[in-house]
Design a protein around this motif. Structure first.
Motif, mmCIF file in Angstrom:
data_model
loop_
_atom_site.group_PDB
_atom_site.id
_atom_site.type_symbol
_atom_site.label_atom_id
_atom_site.label_comp_id
_atom_site.label_asym_id
_atom_site.label_seq_id
_atom_site.Cartn_x
_atom_site.Cartn_y
_atom_site.Cartn_z
ATOM 1 N N ARG A 165 0.605 -1.282 -0.018
ATOM 2 C CA ARG A 165 0.154 -0.153 -0.252
ATOM 3 C C ARG A 165 0.904 1.087 0.036
ATOM 4 N NH1 ARG A 165 -2.872 -3.915 2.425
ATOM 5 N NH2 ARG A 165 -5.135 -3.416 2.431
ATOM 6 N N GLY A 166 0.198 2.500 -0.502
ATOM 7 C CA GLY A 166 1.086 3.568 -0.271
ATOM 8 C C GLY A 166 1.301 3.740 1.109
ATOM 9 N N VAL A 167 2.347 4.546 1.866
ATOM 10 C CA VAL A 167 2.810 4.722 3.059
ATOM 11 C C VAL A 167 1.784 5.118 3.756
ATOM 12 C CG1 VAL A 167 4.193 6.740 2.713
ATOM 13 C CG2 VAL A 167 4.739 5.238 4.651
ATOM 14 N N ARG A 168 1.282 6.140 3.367
ATOM 15 C CA ARG A 168 0.041 6.842 4.272
ATOM 16 C C ARG A 168 -0.999 5.999 4.611
ATOM 17 N NH1 ARG A 168 -4.287 10.293 5.176
ATOM 18 N NH2 ARG A 168 -5.287 9.779 3.172
ATOM 19 N N THR A 169 -1.515 5.614 3.480
ATOM 20 C CA THR A 169 -2.657 4.523 3.591
ATOM 21 C C THR A 169 -2.218 3.245 4.276
ATOM 22 O OG1 THR A 169 -2.478 3.771 1.587
ATOM 23 C CG2 THR A 169 -4.492 5.300 1.693
ATOM 24 N N GLY A 170 -1.178 2.811 3.980
ATOM 25 C CA GLY A 170 -0.750 1.532 4.517
ATOM 26 C C GLY A 170 -0.758 1.798 6.356
ATOM 27 N N ILE A 171 -0.102 2.655 6.854
ATOM 28 C CA ILE A 171 0.094 2.945 8.201
ATOM 29 C C ILE A 171 -1.274 3.083 8.857
ATOM 30 C CG2 ILE A 171 1.134 4.654 9.965
ATOM 31 C CD1 ILE A 171 3.663 4.630 8.125
ATOM 32 N N ASN A 172 -2.162 4.341 7.984
ATOM 33 C CA ASN A 172 -3.510 4.378 8.597
ATOM 34 C C ASN A 172 -4.289 2.935 8.813
ATOM 35 O OD1 ASN A 172 -2.901 6.918 8.593
ATOM 36 N ND2 ASN A 172 -4.034 7.547 7.097
ATOM 37 N N ALA A 173 -4.113 2.017 7.877
ATOM 38 C CA ALA A 173 -4.970 0.911 7.856
ATOM 39 C C ALA A 173 -4.499 0.028 8.925
ATOM 40 C CB ALA A 173 -4.783 0.109 6.723
ATOM 41 N N TYR A 174 -3.183 0.026 9.156
ATOM 42 C CA TYR A 174 -2.568 -0.738 10.307
ATOM 43 C C TYR A 174 -3.243 0.012 11.705
ATOM 44 C CZ TYR A 174 0.587 -3.095 13.368
ATOM 45 O OH TYR A 174 1.277 -3.857 14.202
ATOM 46 N N LEU A 175 -3.088 1.256 11.829
ATOM 47 C CA LEU A 175 -3.703 1.668 12.990
ATOM 48 C C LEU A 175 -5.082 1.547 13.175
ATOM 49 C CD1 LEU A 175 -1.578 5.392 12.896
ATOM 50 C CD2 LEU A 175 -1.274 3.308 14.534
ATOM 51 N N GLN A 176 -5.895 1.578 12.249
ATOM 52 C CA GLN A 176 -7.414 1.387 12.148
ATOM 53 C C GLN A 176 -7.546 -0.250 12.216
ATOM 54 O OE1 GLN A 176 -8.110 3.606 8.463
ATOM 55 N NE2 GLN A 176 -8.438 5.473 9.585
ATOM 56 N N GLY A 177 -6.628 -0.975 12.072
ATOM 57 C CA GLY A 177 -6.833 -2.316 12.342
ATOM 58 C C GLY A 177 -7.742 -3.092 11.404
ATOM 59 N N PHE A 178 -7.814 -2.470 10.143
ATOM 60 C CA PHE A 178 -8.726 -3.172 9.094
ATOM 61 C C PHE A 178 -7.984 -2.938 7.758
ATOM 62 C CE2 PHE A 178 -12.342 -2.793 5.979
ATOM 63 C CZ PHE A 178 -12.704 -4.139 6.433
ATOM 64 N N LEU A 179 -7.994 -4.149 6.772
ATOM 65 C CA LEU A 179 -7.245 -4.081 5.529
ATOM 66 C C LEU A 179 -8.728 -4.137 4.853
ATOM 67 C CD1 LEU A 179 -4.244 -6.319 6.265
ATOM 68 C CD2 LEU A 179 -4.709 -4.088 6.796
ATOM 69 N N LYS A 180 -8.599 -2.881 4.036
ATOM 70 C CA LYS A 180 -9.999 -2.906 3.280
ATOM 71 C C LYS A 180 -9.850 -3.856 1.953
ATOM 72 C CE LYS A 180 -11.254 1.086 0.988
ATOM 73 N NZ LYS A 180 -11.159 2.443 1.157
ATOM 74 N N GLU A 181 -8.819 -3.803 1.325
ATOM 75 C CA GLU A 181 -8.651 -4.821 0.017
ATOM 76 C C GLU A 181 -8.810 -5.992 0.571
ATOM 77 O OE1 GLU A 181 -6.823 -1.914 0.909
ATOM 78 O OE2 GLU A 181 -6.814 -0.785 -0.792
ATOM 79 N N GLU A 182 -8.199 -6.492 1.651
ATOM 80 C CA GLU A 182 -8.502 -7.919 1.770
ATOM 81 C C GLU A 182 -9.621 -8.303 2.689
ATOM 82 O OE1 GLU A 182 -5.556 -5.997 2.393
ATOM 83 O OE2 GLU A 182 -3.765 -7.422 1.693
ATOM 84 N N ASN A 183 -10.431 -7.182 3.065
ATOM 85 C CA ASN A 183 -11.668 -7.163 3.713
ATOM 86 C C ASN A 183 -11.278 -7.991 5.133
ATOM 87 O OD1 ASN A 183 -14.220 -6.790 4.604
ATOM 88 N ND2 ASN A 183 -15.110 -8.403 3.359
ATOM 89 N N LEU A 184 -10.385 -7.263 5.760
ATOM 90 C CA LEU A 184 -9.733 -8.155 7.020
ATOM 91 C C LEU A 184 -9.571 -7.250 8.157
ATOM 92 C CD1 LEU A 184 -8.546 -11.466 7.369
ATOM 93 C CD2 LEU A 184 -6.414 -9.963 7.243
ATOM 94 N N ARG A 185 -10.167 -7.868 9.439
ATOM 95 C CA ARG A 185 -9.910 -7.106 10.432
ATOM 96 C C ARG A 185 -8.456 -7.714 11.083
ATOM 97 N NH1 ARG A 185 -10.782 -3.074 13.407
ATOM 98 N NH2 ARG A 185 -12.345 -2.271 11.931
ATOM 99 N N ILE A 186 -7.491 -6.882 11.386
ATOM 100 C CA ILE A 186 -6.376 -7.335 12.253
ATOM 101 C C ILE A 186 -6.278 -7.192 13.696
ATOM 102 C CG2 ILE A 186 -5.047 -7.739 9.942
ATOM 103 C CD1 ILE A 186 -3.559 -5.005 10.792
ATOM 104 N N ARG A 187 -7.198 -6.090 14.101
ATOM 105 C CA ARG A 187 -7.136 -5.981 15.328
ATOM 106 C C ARG A 187 -8.797 -5.417 15.817
ATOM 107 N NH1 ARG A 187 -5.006 -1.396 15.645
ATOM 108 N NH2 ARG A 187 -3.092 -1.816 14.902
ATOM 109 N N ARG A 188 -8.985 -5.784 17.226
ATOM 110 C CA ARG A 188 -10.468 -5.525 17.464
ATOM 111 C C ARG A 188 -10.771 -4.016 17.456
ATOM 112 N NH1 ARG A 188 -12.329 -8.347 22.599
ATOM 113 N NH2 ARG A 188 -10.242 -9.547 22.324
ATOM 114 N N GLU A 189 -9.686 -3.540 17.874
ATOM 115 C CA GLU A 189 -10.066 -1.951 18.170
ATOM 116 C C GLU A 189 -8.901 -1.185 17.366
ATOM 117 O OE1 GLU A 189 -9.309 -0.734 22.295
ATOM 118 O OE2 GLU A 189 -10.829 -2.444 22.803
ATOM 119 N N ALA A 190 -9.393 0.073 17.066
ATOM 120 C CA ALA A 190 -8.469 1.101 16.171
ATOM 121 C C ALA A 190 -7.680 1.803 17.351
ATOM 122 C CB ALA A 190 -9.290 2.130 15.226
#
Ligand code: ADP
Ligand code: ADP
Ligand code: SF4
Ligand code: SF4
Length: 595
Positions: free
Chosen positions: A299-324
């Motif tokens: 992912r682009g660096v900004r969207t990648g780090i944001n997705a990590y913090l939010q705990g949700f990977l939109k493209e994979e439709n996958l939650r990696i953490r319960r809370e953001a």
């Protein structure tokens, strides 16, 4: 679903449990060999295609060594490497791109170093066949259609040369002897050393012996030693540990400048501000530490780090953490949790050998977390030791309410490995609290995931594990002041946020105060109510300013370092502006270094 069984090779102690997993498995009892014993290595193997996943062995294992995990079927074909039967496995790989810095972010134990070693050619990916490893041609065929196919083709033919900067720099003196200048001059293959001599300020340590270097100095040498080699692929594992903010930025700039259109560069980094600054693209590695890791799409660096913090990977439709993970701006308005002054100090002067420290008057309130920012060797630790009464100032006084106990986590903690006892015995020995009480377990032991380590020897722990034990033992002391000197070193992003929240919570609950020396700016902005900025000349003289609000302190500190920070629109996380960018120039011209 595909079922995987993982047995932790450090935790499993068959000699002490007499194979309880074997004797309690209901399938084994009825004659199906779902658990067998590897006689040669004297350890159990769970046969995954027979195991029903009932979970009895995970509960019965006295050392909590077994994990049984169900993964979606589709991952099965994406396995890139497996260390052995019931061992860690890595699914998919990060994709290096010529001319781009590719960042990797993820929890410890999810395979980041494994991925780097594979990309460096130090581990041949076995595609899950650990007992019958594939030929090079099979590996290349496996990656057909992806950019990794030509990458491995050239790597295996020796047409690409890779250099890897390893994660742990403390062990370098064990393997490399002699002086810094001799080492670096010997490996300066394309005459780049001159550049780093200036930009990484190597002159002060140029004639020193490697055995006498501090952690930060070793880090600079390790990164320099990697970047001066003539290679096509640079793989840099955690370059910012032990460095202060200015040095982190210098290293980040050096790494960015090393990339050119023919060069691959991949970086693993837990300081999100630095990862953000260095990378063009990021891969997130998610999974279960110690069991498996899955590499996300780039992912682009900004969207990648944001997705990590939010705990949700939109493209994979996958939650990696319960809370953001959120950056609550309202917190900054709450400057002090209590108005009650807990400790105050007049102007102070301290001399230690040739080093001189001057401290401007200040005070700390109950429940307050004071972040300390400044270069290494500027007197931060000395200052806190003065507050604790361990060093008597030559001038000035510290005024306390009653007696003050201090609990202190020093910067370097490897000496803890000298304790020849288990983690549990160690924690029992140092704790002022009952560590089996439900409160301590839920406030300290569980968030730091320490119970799993109870039966391990202190001497066997990795850097991150030891850091968690050091933090726990500091928090397990009853004290009025807690000092954490670089608590985030070796911790992954998740653990950093956990520790930050815990420090705030113990200050609230115990009405204590904490001083946190930390160079990770995102962590400081997350944790601190106020900031003390240190200035001066490292190792010669230091000046400690009075505590200021987070915003003011950050502004002064960043002006000294010469960087500006904006907030991400979406997550509000601090982001370092690229030097000379429009925002950087705008903020500097208005004196707004911390937006
Ligand atoms: P990270 O860099 O994300 O912390 P690593 O790639 O170092 O993760 O390790 C991932 C997992 O693989 C860890 O649980 C580690 O114990 C395991 N592992 C690493 N090397 C080996 C090995 N040679 N044999 C078995 N397991 C290993
Ligand atoms: P920081 O915590 O900012 O890295 P310190 O407070 O540990 O800095 O140290 C500041 C300076 O004082 C360093 O140059 C260090 O070498 C020196 N120093 C620390 N303790 C002593 C001591 N006991 N005797 C002489 N010099 C010391
Ligand atoms: Fe004993 Fe647990 Fe190892 Fe089985 S997995 S041999 S129960 S320590
Ligand atoms: Fe046996 Fe159940 Fe353990 Fe599988 S999960 S090995 S079936 S006890």
């Amino acid at each position: 679903m595909v079922r995987i069984a993982v047995i932790d090779r450090f935790l499993c102690k068959p000699k002490r449990c007499n194979f309880e997993c074997l004797s309690f498995c209901p399938l084994v009892r009825t004659g199906t060999e779902a658990v067998i014993v590897d006689k040669e290595k004297n350890r159990p193997i769970i046969v995954e295609n027979l195991c029903t996943g009932c979970g009895i062995c995970t509960k019965k294992c006295p050392f909590k060594a077994i994990k049984i995990i169900n993964l979606p079927e589709e991952y099965g074909k994406d396995i890139v490497h497996m260390y052995g039967p019931n061992a860690f496995r890595l699914y998919r790989l990060p994709i290096p791109k010529k001319g781009k810095v590719v960042g990797i972010i993820g929890r410890n134990g999810t395979g980041k170093s494994t991925a780097l070693k594979i990309l460096a050619g130090k581990i041949k990916p076995n595609l899950g066949s650990y007992d019958n490893p594939p030929e090079d041609s099979q590996i290349i065929r496996y990656f057909r259609g992806s950019e990794l196919q030509p990458y491995f083709e050239e790597l295996f033919k020796g047409k690409l040369k890779a250099v890897l900067k390893p994660q742990e720099v403390d062990i370098i003196p064990k393997f490399i002897k002699g002086k810094v200048c001799d080492l670096l001059e010997r490996i300066d293959e394309v005459d780049r050393l001159k550049r780093y001599y200036v930009t990484l300020n190597l002159e002060k340590i140029w004639n020193r012996k490697i055995s006498e270097l501090s952690g930060g100095e070793l880090q600079k040498i390790a990164v320099t030693a990697a970047l001066i080699r003539n290679a096509d692929i640079y793989l840099i594992d955690e370059p910012s540990s032990y460095l202060d903010v200015k040095e982190r930025l210098n290293i980040a700039k050096a790494i960015r400048e090393a990339v050119s259109e023919d060069i691959y560069l991949v970086v693993v980094e837990h300081d999100l501000a630095i990862l953000d600054y260095i990378s063009d693209l990021v891969h997130i590695i998610y999974g279960e530490p110690g069991a498996y890791g899955i590499v996300s799409l780039p992912r682009g660096v900004r969207t990648g780090i944001n997705a990590y913090l939010q705990g949700f990977l939109k493209e994979e439709n996958l939650r990696i953490r319960r809370e953001a993970i959120t950056f609550d701006l309202r917190k900054e308005a709450l400057r002090f949790p209590s108005k009650e002054v807990f400790l105050s100090w007049s102007k102070l002067r301290v001399s230690l050998g040739t080093f001189k420290l001057e401290v401007l008057p200040g005070e700390v309130h109950r429940g307050e977390v004071i972040g300390i920012l400044g270069p290494n060797g500027i007197g931060k630790t000395t200052f806190v030791r003065v507050l604790a009464g361990e060093i008597i100032p030559e001038e000035g006084y510290v005024e306390k309410r009653g007696s003050i106990d201090i609990s202190y986590k020093p910067q370097f903690i490897s000496y803890l490995r000298e304790n020849d006892i288990t983690v549990l015995s160690y924690l029992r020995e140092v704790s002022d609290y009952d560590i089996s009480s439900s409160h301590i377990r839920s406030a300290i032991i569980k968030p730091l995931d320490i119970e799993r380590l109870y039966k391990r020897k202190m001497s066997e722990l990795s850097g991150g594990e030891l850091q968690r034990i050091a933090i726990a033992s500091t928090m397990l002391k009853k004290a009025e002041i807690y000092l954490f000197d670089e608590p985030m070193a070796y911790l992954d992003v998740e653990q950093r946020f956990t520790v930050a929240k815990m420090i705030r919570r113990i200050c609230d609950e115990r009405e204590s105060a904490a001083f946190v020396v930390e160079h990770d700016l995102i962590m400081q902005s997350f944790i601190a109510n106020s900031i003390i900025v240190f200035g001066g000349e490292p190792s010669e003289n230091g000046l400690a300013n009075a505590p200021m609000s987070l915003r003011k302190g950050m502004n002064i500190f960043l002006r000294d370092v010469g960087i500006t920070i904006r907030r991400d629109k979406e997550t509000k996380r601090p982001r370092i502006n690229r030097e000379g960018s429009w925002m950087d120039r705008y903020q500097k011209s208005h004196g707004i270094y911390y937006l």
